[in-house]
Design a protein around this motif. Structure first.
Motif, PDB file in Angstrom:
ATOM      1  N   SER A  48       0.828  -1.207   0.000  1.00 42.94           N
ATOM      2  CA  SER A  48       0.000   0.000   0.000  1.00 42.94           C
ATOM      3  C   SER A  48       0.862   1.257   0.000  1.00 42.94           C
ATOM      4  N   ILE A  49       2.034   1.189   0.622  1.00 45.42           N
ATOM      5  CA  ILE A  49       2.924   2.338   0.679  1.00 45.42           C
ATOM      6  C   ILE A  49       3.487   2.646  -0.718  1.00 45.42           C
ATOM      7  N   ILE A  50       3.864   1.608  -1.460  1.00 45.67           N
ATOM      8  CA  ILE A  50       4.349   1.811  -2.829  1.00 45.67           C
ATOM      9  C   ILE A  50       3.211   2.303  -3.715  1.00 45.67           C
ATOM     10  N   GLN A  51       2.026   1.717  -3.549  1.00 44.87           N
ATOM     11  CA  GLN A  51       0.881   2.131  -4.351  1.00 44.87           C
ATOM     12  C   GLN A  51       0.526   3.597  -4.094  1.00 44.87           C
ATOM     13  N   ASP A  52       0.670   4.046  -2.851  1.00 47.15           N
ATOM     14  CA  ASP A  52       0.413   5.448  -2.536  1.00 47.15           C
ATOM     15  C   ASP A  52       1.381   6.361  -3.282  1.00 47.15           C
ATOM     16  N   PHE A  53       2.648   5.940  -3.379  1.00 44.12           N
ATOM     17  CA  PHE A  53       3.635   6.734  -4.115  1.00 44.12           C
ATOM     18  C   PHE A  53       3.266   6.796  -5.600  1.00 44.12           C
ATOM     19  N   ILE A  54       2.856   5.658  -6.158  1.00 46.21           N
ATOM     20  CA  ILE A  54       2.481   5.613  -7.567  1.00 46.21           C
ATOM     21  C   ILE A  54       1.297   6.553  -7.829  1.00 46.21           C
ATOM     22  N   THR A  55       0.312   6.516  -6.948  1.00 47.67           N
ATOM     23  CA  THR A  55      -0.853   7.395  -7.093  1.00 47.67           C
ATOM     24  C   THR A  55      -0.441   8.856  -7.068  1.00 47.67           C
ATOM     25  N   LEU A  56       0.442   9.217  -6.154  1.00 46.83           N
ATOM     26  CA  LEU A  56       0.897  10.600  -6.036  1.00 46.83           C
ATOM     27  C   LEU A  56       1.639  11.065  -7.286  1.00 46.83           C
ATOM     28  N   ILE A  57       2.475  10.197  -7.816  1.00 49.34           N
ATOM     29  CA  ILE A  57       3.257  10.626  -8.982  1.00 49.34           C
ATOM     30  C   ILE A  57       2.357  10.771 -10.217  1.00 49.34           C
ATOM     31  N   TYR A  58       1.313   9.976 -10.326  1.00 49.61           N
ATOM     32  CA  TYR A  58       0.377  10.161 -11.423  1.00 49.61           C
ATOM     33  C   TYR A  58      -0.388  11.480 -11.264  1.00 49.61           C
ATOM     34  N   ASN A  59      -0.680  11.839 -10.027  1.00 50.94           N
ATOM     35  CA  ASN A  59      -1.421  13.074  -9.781  1.00 50.94           C
ATOM     36  C   ASN A  59      -0.539  14.320  -9.912  1.00 50.94           C
ATOM     37  N   THR A  60       0.792  14.125  -9.922  1.00 52.16           N
ATOM     38  CA  THR A  60       1.722  15.252 -10.035  1.00 52.16           C
ATOM     39  C   THR A  60       2.038  15.586 -11.464  1.00 52.16           C
ATOM     40  N   LYS A  61       1.650  14.731 -12.410  1.00 49.40           N
ATOM     41  CA  LYS A  61       2.020  14.928 -13.825  1.00 49.40           C
ATOM     42  C   LYS A  61       1.604  16.317 -14.312  1.00 49.40           C
TER      43      LYS A  61
END
Length: 290
Positions: A277-290
């Motif tokens: 879940s911690i890695i998935q949270d990072f992935i979600t954040l980076i998609y939202n930062t695009k």
């Protein structure tokens, strides 16, 4: 052979000194010697030999060292995942990055991530894209964000975030700054500071070969900071990825005539990597930062 033997052997190869291994692992020097001898005995052939003050690995020793690293990294990864399941959190997130995303989307992502996960430490490794890819493959980092323009690694997942074209970079007061359309003749009239390795260098070489152009290169470096600092307040030019200059108000970019194949900023991780879940949270954040 067992995990303790492999751990001692790994540190012995890297430290080249039994006392240093003993101090690092909190054991005695005779214990280190005992395990190294037993490991060679179990393998049935010499793993290393002394040459002067250093130890050189035999071919068998080289193979054992490489595989020991892989096994120990996998054990550490598995232990961390078990802890994730118990606590729904993790102490350290190991992230790799090539240079371009460090100067674009990652700083904002890190700030947001650390705000949302104050108890999670980020261990960031910055290097050229090929070296970061190897670290992901060898499980030394969990996930990475790199500049790439295509590579064939069946064991990796590649999620492209956005385009990252090669551009001509210059100080905003450069003589070419006011020209809307640049020619190859315009560009070849100035001296360059360029990358000496990585995905950006691959794009530079592709563009030079594609256009049969010889650049007047005055300096080569793998540091984007050095490149941008050097071309600032000067007539030097550089060829960099567009994302690398997105936060530099004094440096502007121009499109290249007959540009090379577009590269991308991409997210990569192993196919068999369990995404906590911690890695998935990072992935979600980076998609939202695009």
């Amino acid at each position: 052979m067992n995990t303790k033997q492999l751990l001692i052997f790994k540190h012995f190869v890297e430290a080249q000194n039994e006392n240093a291994v003993a101090e690092k692992l909190g054991i005695t020097q005779p214990t280190v010697t005992f395990h190294l001898k037993n490991l060679s005995k179990e393998c049935g052939l010499p793993l290393y030999f002394k040459k002067g003050k250093h130890f050189n690995l035999t071919e068998a020793g080289e193979l054992l060292y490489r595989n020991a690293n892989k096994m120990l990294n996998l054990i550490e990864e598995t232990t961390d995942m078990m802890e994730d399941f118990k606590q729904s959190k993790r102490g350290t997130l190991r992230i790799g990055a090539s240079h371009a995303p460090i100067y674009s989307i990652l700083p904002s992502t890190f700030k947001n991530y650390m705000h949302e996960h104050p108890n999670i430490n980020i261990n960031l490794t910055v290097d050229t894209a090929p070296l970061i890819i190897e670290k992901v493959k060898n499980r030394k980092i969990d996930i990475a964000v790199i500049a790439e323009k295509g590579f064939n690694e069946g064991e990796l997942q590649v999620k492209r975030l956005h385009e990252n074209p090669l551009v001509l970079a210059m100080d905003k007061r450069h003589p070419l700054a006011q020209k809307d359309h640049l020619t190859l003749e315009d560009i070849s009239s100035y001296r360059f500071i360029i990358h000496n390795s990585g995905a950006t260098r691959d794009s530079i070489d592709e563009w030079r070969n594609k256009n049969f152009i010889n650049l007047a290169v005055h300096m080569e470096t793998n540091s984007i900071s050095s490149i941008l600092t050097t071309i600032k307040d000067s007539n030097y030019l550089s060829l960099v990825s567009e994302n690398a200059i997105s936060h530099h108000s004094s440096i502007i970019s121009k499109s290249l005539p007959n540009a090379p194949t577009t590269s991308y900023i991409s997210l990569i991780y192993r196919n068999d990597r369990h995404l906590t879940s911690i890695i998935q949270d990072f992935i979600t954040l980076i998609y939202n930062t695009k």
